[in-house]
Design a protein around this motif. Structure first.
Motif, PDB file in Angstrom:
ATOM      1  N   LYS A  68       6.216-102.490  19.505  1.00  0.00           N
ATOM      2  CA  LYS A  68       5.132-101.627  19.964  1.00  0.00           C
ATOM      3  C   LYS A  68       3.813-101.993  19.280  1.00  0.00           C
ATOM      4  CE  LYS A  68       4.025 -97.295  21.685  1.00  0.00           C
ATOM      5  NZ  LYS A  68       4.585 -96.307  22.556  1.00  0.00           N
ATOM      6  N   ILE A  69       3.875-102.287  17.994  1.00  0.00           N
ATOM      7  CA  ILE A  69       2.674-102.702  17.260  1.00  0.00           C
ATOM      8  C   ILE A  69       2.137-104.012  17.833  1.00  0.00           C
ATOM      9  CG2 ILE A  69       1.812-103.541  15.032  1.00  0.00           C
ATOM     10  CD1 ILE A  69       3.798-101.459  13.764  1.00  0.00           C
ATOM     11  N   LEU A  70       3.026-104.967  18.066  1.00  0.00           N
ATOM     12  CA  LEU A  70       2.608-106.252  18.637  1.00  0.00           C
ATOM     13  C   LEU A  70       1.982-106.059  20.011  1.00  0.00           C
ATOM     14  CD1 LEU A  70       2.435-109.302  18.428  1.00  0.00           C
ATOM     15  CD2 LEU A  70       4.759-109.432  19.331  1.00  0.00           C
ATOM     16  N   ASN A  71       2.566-105.202  20.838  1.00  0.00           N
ATOM     17  CA  ASN A  71       1.988-104.920  22.154  1.00  0.00           C
ATOM     18  C   ASN A  71       0.589-104.333  22.027  1.00  0.00           C
ATOM     19  OD1 ASN A  71       4.222-105.858  23.535  1.00  0.00           O
ATOM     20  ND2 ASN A  71       5.144-103.836  23.755  1.00  0.00           N
ATOM     21  N   LYS A  72       0.382-103.467  21.034  1.00  0.00           N
ATOM     22  CA  LYS A  72      -0.937-102.867  20.832  1.00  0.00           C
ATOM     23  C   LYS A  72      -1.944-103.900  20.328  1.00  0.00           C
ATOM     24  CE  LYS A  72       0.271 -98.053  20.376  1.00  0.00           C
ATOM     25  NZ  LYS A  72      -0.516 -96.858  20.123  1.00  0.00           N
ATOM     26  N   ILE A  73      -1.478-104.860  19.547  1.00  0.00           N
ATOM     27  CA  ILE A  73      -2.368-105.938  19.099  1.00  0.00           C
ATOM     28  C   ILE A  73      -2.763-106.789  20.305  1.00  0.00           C
ATOM     29  CG2 ILE A  73      -2.491-108.090  17.782  1.00  0.00           C
ATOM     30  CD1 ILE A  73      -0.671-106.709  15.679  1.00  0.00           C
ATOM     31  N   GLU A  74      -1.774-107.152  21.116  1.00  0.00           N
ATOM     32  CA  GLU A  74      -2.049-108.008  22.268  1.00  0.00           C
ATOM     33  C   GLU A  74      -2.940-107.327  23.300  1.00  0.00           C
ATOM     34  OE1 GLU A  74       1.917-109.058  23.475  1.00  0.00           O
ATOM     35  OE2 GLU A  74       1.898-110.850  22.229  1.00  0.00           O
ATOM     36  N   SER A  75      -2.835-106.008  23.426  1.00  0.00           N
ATOM     37  CA  SER A  75      -3.656-105.289  24.399  1.00  0.00           C
ATOM     38  C   SER A  75      -5.043-104.967  23.849  1.00  0.00           C
ATOM     39  CB  SER A  75      -2.967-103.996  24.827  1.00  0.00           C
ATOM     40  OG  SER A  75      -3.012-103.034  23.780  1.00  0.00           O
ATOM     41  N   GLY A  76      -5.246-105.198  22.543  1.00  0.00           N
ATOM     42  CA  GLY A  76      -6.543-104.917  21.934  1.00  0.00           C
ATOM     43  C   GLY A  76      -6.674-103.510  21.374  1.00  0.00           C
ATOM     44  N   GLU A  77      -5.637-102.694  21.492  1.00  0.00           N
ATOM     45  CA  GLU A  77      -5.688-101.336  20.938  1.00  0.00           C
ATOM     46  C   GLU A  77      -5.734-101.365  19.419  1.00  0.00           C
ATOM     47  OE1 GLU A  77      -3.049 -98.254  22.712  1.00  0.00           O
ATOM     48  OE2 GLU A  77      -2.362 -99.943  23.932  1.00  0.00           O
ATOM     49  N   LEU A  78      -5.069-102.346  18.817  1.00  0.00           N
ATOM     50  CA  LEU A  78      -5.081-102.532  17.373  1.00  0.00           C
ATOM     51  C   LEU A  78      -5.646-103.907  17.067  1.00  0.00           C
ATOM     52  CD1 LEU A  78      -1.575-101.166  16.272  1.00  0.00           C
ATOM     53  CD2 LEU A  78      -3.805-100.176  15.741  1.00  0.00           C
ATOM     54  N   ASP A  79      -6.463-103.984  16.012  1.00  0.00           N
ATOM     55  CA  ASP A  79      -7.069-105.247  15.623  1.00  0.00           C
ATOM     56  C   ASP A  79      -6.833-105.482  14.134  1.00  0.00           C
ATOM     57  OD1 ASP A  79      -8.575-107.493  15.146  1.00  0.00           O
ATOM     58  OD2 ASP A  79     -10.500-106.578  15.696  1.00  0.00           O
ATOM     59  N   PRO A  80      -5.938-106.399  13.787  1.00  0.00           N
ATOM     60  CA  PRO A  80      -5.655-106.673  12.381  1.00  0.00           C
ATOM     61  C   PRO A  80      -6.862-107.180  11.602  1.00  0.00           C
ATOM     62  CG  PRO A  80      -4.005-107.670  13.798  1.00  0.00           C
ATOM     63  CD  PRO A  80      -5.107-107.180  14.682  1.00  0.00           C
ATOM     64  N   GLU A  81      -7.878-107.680  12.292  1.00  0.00           N
ATOM     65  CA  GLU A  81      -9.086-108.182  11.631  1.00  0.00           C
ATOM     66  C   GLU A  81     -10.022-107.039  11.232  1.00  0.00           C
ATOM     67  OE1 GLU A  81      -9.717-111.418  10.994  1.00  0.00           O
ATOM     68  OE2 GLU A  81      -7.909-112.162  11.984  1.00  0.00           O
ATOM     69  N   ARG A  82      -9.849-105.859  11.860  1.00  0.00           N
ATOM     70  CA  ARG A  82     -10.740-104.731  11.603  1.00  0.00           C
ATOM     71  C   ARG A  82     -10.262-103.936  10.391  1.00  0.00           C
ATOM     72  NH1 ARG A  82      -9.675-100.669  14.963  1.00  0.00           N
ATOM     73  NH2 ARG A  82      -9.755 -99.079  13.399  1.00  0.00           N
ATOM     74  N   MET A  83     -11.122-103.771   9.430  1.00  0.00           N
ATOM     75  CA  MET A  83     -10.808-102.996   8.244  1.00  0.00           C
ATOM     76  C   MET A  83     -10.503-101.560   8.667  1.00  0.00           C
ATOM     77  SD  MET A  83     -10.475-103.321   5.074  1.00  0.00           S
ATOM     78  CE  MET A  83     -11.486-103.993   3.816  1.00  0.00           C
ATOM     79  N   GLY A  84      -9.455-101.008   8.125  1.00  0.00           N
ATOM     80  CA  GLY A  84      -9.106 -99.631   8.437  1.00  0.00           C
ATOM     81  C   GLY A  84      -8.206 -99.486   9.659  1.00  0.00           C
ATOM     82  N   SER A  85      -7.777-100.606  10.237  1.00  0.00           N
ATOM     83  CA  SER A  85      -6.912-100.523  11.415  1.00  0.00           C
ATOM     84  C   SER A  85      -5.493-100.127  11.034  1.00  0.00           C
ATOM     85  CB  SER A  85      -6.885-101.856  12.166  1.00  0.00           C
ATOM     86  OG  SER A  85      -6.215-102.845  11.412  1.00  0.00           O
ATOM     87  N   GLY A  86      -5.161-100.279   9.750  1.00  0.00           N
ATOM     88  CA  GLY A  86      -3.832 -99.924   9.289  1.00  0.00           C
ATOM     89  C   GLY A  86      -2.854-101.079   9.306  1.00  0.00           C
ATOM     90  N   ILE A  87      -3.287-102.217   9.844  1.00  0.00           N
ATOM     91  CA  ILE A  87      -2.431-103.399   9.862  1.00  0.00           C
ATOM     92  C   ILE A  87      -3.247-104.601   9.426  1.00  0.00           C
ATOM     93  CG2 ILE A  87      -0.846-102.586  11.647  1.00  0.00           C
ATOM     94  CD1 ILE A  87      -2.434-104.258  13.632  1.00  0.00           C
TER      95      ILE A  87
END
Length: 113
Positions: A68-87
């Motif tokens: 689910k986390i990977l799907n959110k990264i791929e869809s742009g909902e989560l961004d590991p590069e953004r500080m505070g994203s939690g990942i």
């Protein structure tokens, strides 16, 4: 209703899984599968019943969360590069995940996770 603390303090896109443990002790259950499932659905939680004794669904809980986390990264909902994203990326070699998955050539199999 689930307190909004986790989503307010972490991220609206947080992935939360509700694990009902001790699935192996069905006769002693205090919450039915249906009650727990409804609660999870009402609160937008993933839900699995697990057993630490038998190991049933323990690994699956982690796999589903990761997927689910990977799907959110791929869809742009989560961004590991953004500080505070939690990942965040743990290893530079893993940063290739940033780019969308490419179509696999015929005959090769892609990992489902």
């Amino acid at each position: 209703m689930l307190p909004p603390d986790a989503r307010m303090l972490a991220s609206q896109n947080i992935v939360i899984i509700l694990c009902g443990n001790k699935k192996d002790l069905d006769a002693d259950r205090e919450v039915t599968f249906l009650e727990a499932s409804r609660f999870a659905q009402e609160n937008e939680l993933m839900f699995l019943e697990t057993s630490a004794l038998t190991g049933e669904n323990v690994e699956e809980a982690f796999v589903q969360c990761a997927r689910k986390i990977l799907n959110k990264i791929e869809s742009g909902e989560l961004d590991p590069e953004r500080m505070g994203s939690g990942i965040q990326y743990g290893d530079a070699a893993l940063r290739q995940l940033r780019s969308p998955r490419r179509a696999q050539p015929q005959g090769t199999q892609e990992c489902g996770c």
